[in-house]
Design a protein around this motif. Structure first.
Motif, PDB file in Angstrom:
ATOM      1  N   TRP A 215       1.700   5.407   0.547  1.00 22.45           N
ATOM      2  CA  TRP A 215       1.083   6.129   0.348  1.00 22.45           C
ATOM      3  C   TRP A 215      -0.287   7.064   0.013  1.00 22.45           C
ATOM      4  O   TRP A 215      -0.496   7.503   0.711  1.00 22.45           O
ATOM      5  CB  TRP A 215       2.552   7.504   0.723  1.00 22.45           C
ATOM      6  CG  TRP A 215       2.379   8.196  -0.680  1.00 22.45           C
ATOM      7  CD1 TRP A 215       3.482   8.088  -1.683  1.00 22.45           C
ATOM      8  CD2 TRP A 215       1.917   8.992  -1.208  1.00 22.45           C
ATOM      9  NE1 TRP A 215       3.478   8.973  -2.992  1.00 22.45           N
ATOM     10  CE2 TRP A 215       2.222   9.334  -3.019  1.00 22.45           C
ATOM     11  CE3 TRP A 215       0.397  10.005  -0.836  1.00 22.45           C
ATOM     12  CZ2 TRP A 215       2.096  10.803  -3.456  1.00 22.45           C
ATOM     13  CZ3 TRP A 215       0.557  10.994  -1.922  1.00 22.45           C
ATOM     14  CH2 TRP A 215       0.854  11.286  -3.131  1.00 22.45           C
ATOM     15  N   TYR A 216      -0.657   6.721  -0.773  1.00 23.07           N
ATOM     16  CA  TYR A 216      -1.501   7.177  -1.114  1.00 23.07           C
ATOM     17  C   TYR A 216      -2.754   5.964  -2.303  1.00 23.07           C
ATOM     18  O   TYR A 216      -3.842   6.669  -1.880  1.00 23.07           O
ATOM     19  CB  TYR A 216      -1.706   7.735  -3.227  1.00 23.07           C
ATOM     20  CG  TYR A 216      -0.853   6.753  -4.505  1.00 23.07           C
ATOM     21  CD1 TYR A 216      -1.290   6.133  -4.716  1.00 23.07           C
ATOM     22  CD2 TYR A 216       1.332   6.756  -4.273  1.00 23.07           C
ATOM     23  CE1 TYR A 216      -0.899   5.003  -5.776  1.00 23.07           C
ATOM     24  CE2 TYR A 216       0.947   5.565  -5.486  1.00 23.07           C
ATOM     25  CZ  TYR A 216       0.565   5.105  -5.912  1.00 23.07           C
ATOM     26  OH  TYR A 216       1.095   4.149  -7.129  1.00 23.07           O
ATOM     27  N   ALA A 217      -2.266   5.197  -1.343  1.00 24.81           N
ATOM     28  CA  ALA A 217      -4.046   4.059  -1.446  1.00 24.81           C
ATOM     29  C   ALA A 217      -3.879   3.723  -0.277  1.00 24.81           C
ATOM     30  O   ALA A 217      -3.249   3.287   1.146  1.00 24.81           O
ATOM     31  CB  ALA A 217      -3.450   2.753  -2.435  1.00 24.81           C
ATOM     32  N   THR A 218      -4.885   3.424   0.460  1.00 23.19           N
ATOM     33  CA  THR A 218      -5.134   2.830   1.803  1.00 23.19           C
ATOM     34  C   THR A 218      -5.447   1.216   1.737  1.00 23.19           C
ATOM     35  O   THR A 218      -5.693   0.374   2.892  1.00 23.19           O
ATOM     36  CB  THR A 218      -6.799   3.216   1.966  1.00 23.19           C
ATOM     37  OG1 THR A 218      -7.800   3.322   1.297  1.00 23.19           O
ATOM     38  CG2 THR A 218      -6.418   5.201   2.827  1.00 23.19           C
ATOM     39  N   ALA A 219      -5.597   0.299   0.234  1.00 22.41           N
ATOM     40  CA  ALA A 219      -5.474  -1.003   0.268  1.00 22.41           C
ATOM     41  C   ALA A 219      -4.142  -1.311  -0.227  1.00 22.41           C
ATOM     42  O   ALA A 219      -4.136  -0.799  -0.609  1.00 22.41           O
ATOM     43  CB  ALA A 219      -6.671  -1.014  -0.581  1.00 22.41           C
TER      44      ALA A 219
ATOM     45  N   ALA B 162       0.825  -1.400   0.130  1.00 21.59           N
ATOM     46  CA  ALA B 162      -0.241  -0.054   0.239  1.00 21.59           C
ATOM     47  C   ALA B 162       0.870   0.849   0.286  1.00 21.59           C
ATOM     48  O   ALA B 162       1.559   1.292   1.303  1.00 21.59           O
ATOM     49  CB  ALA B 162      -0.971  -0.138   1.136  1.00 21.59           C
TER      50      ALA B 162
END
Length: 106
Positions: free
Chosen positions: A33-37, A31
């Protein structure tokens, strides 16, 4: 990166590798830095044979790897630059290294 360092990274499990239709796909899952999954993140695709295979096979392999690793999508790049805003960046001293593409899992 040297061949030896790349092979060592695969053997140590630092990077995943898959081969399909004459292409070596090196990738990681995580994941950013720009994604939560978790995303499937392609780092490099190398042609192993003189005659290129069908690149659609690589794309289907990416879809399968996204499913296999339980990712929500794939991020990949392309060393071929687009022109749009690229010219403005180039005028400011940037050089094109890659284009990043995202495909969300359906």
């Amino acid at each position: 990166m040297s061949f030896e360092a790349g092979l060592q990274a695969i053997e140590n499990g630092e990077v995943f590798a898959a081969i399909t239709d004459g292409y070596l796909i090196l990738y990681e899952v995580g994941a950013p830095w720009y994604a939560t999954a978790p995303l499937w993140i392609e780092q490099m695709v190398l042609r192993l044979e003189e005659t290129p295979g069908n690149y659609n096979t690589v794309l289907r392999a990416i879809d399968a790897l996204v499913d296999y690793h339980g990712c929500v999508g794939a991020v990949t790049g392309n060393a071929v630059g687009r022109r749009g805003l690229t010219r403005a960046y180039e005028r400011d001293g940037y050089t094109v290294a890659a284009i990043q593409l995202l495909k969300e899992k359906n």
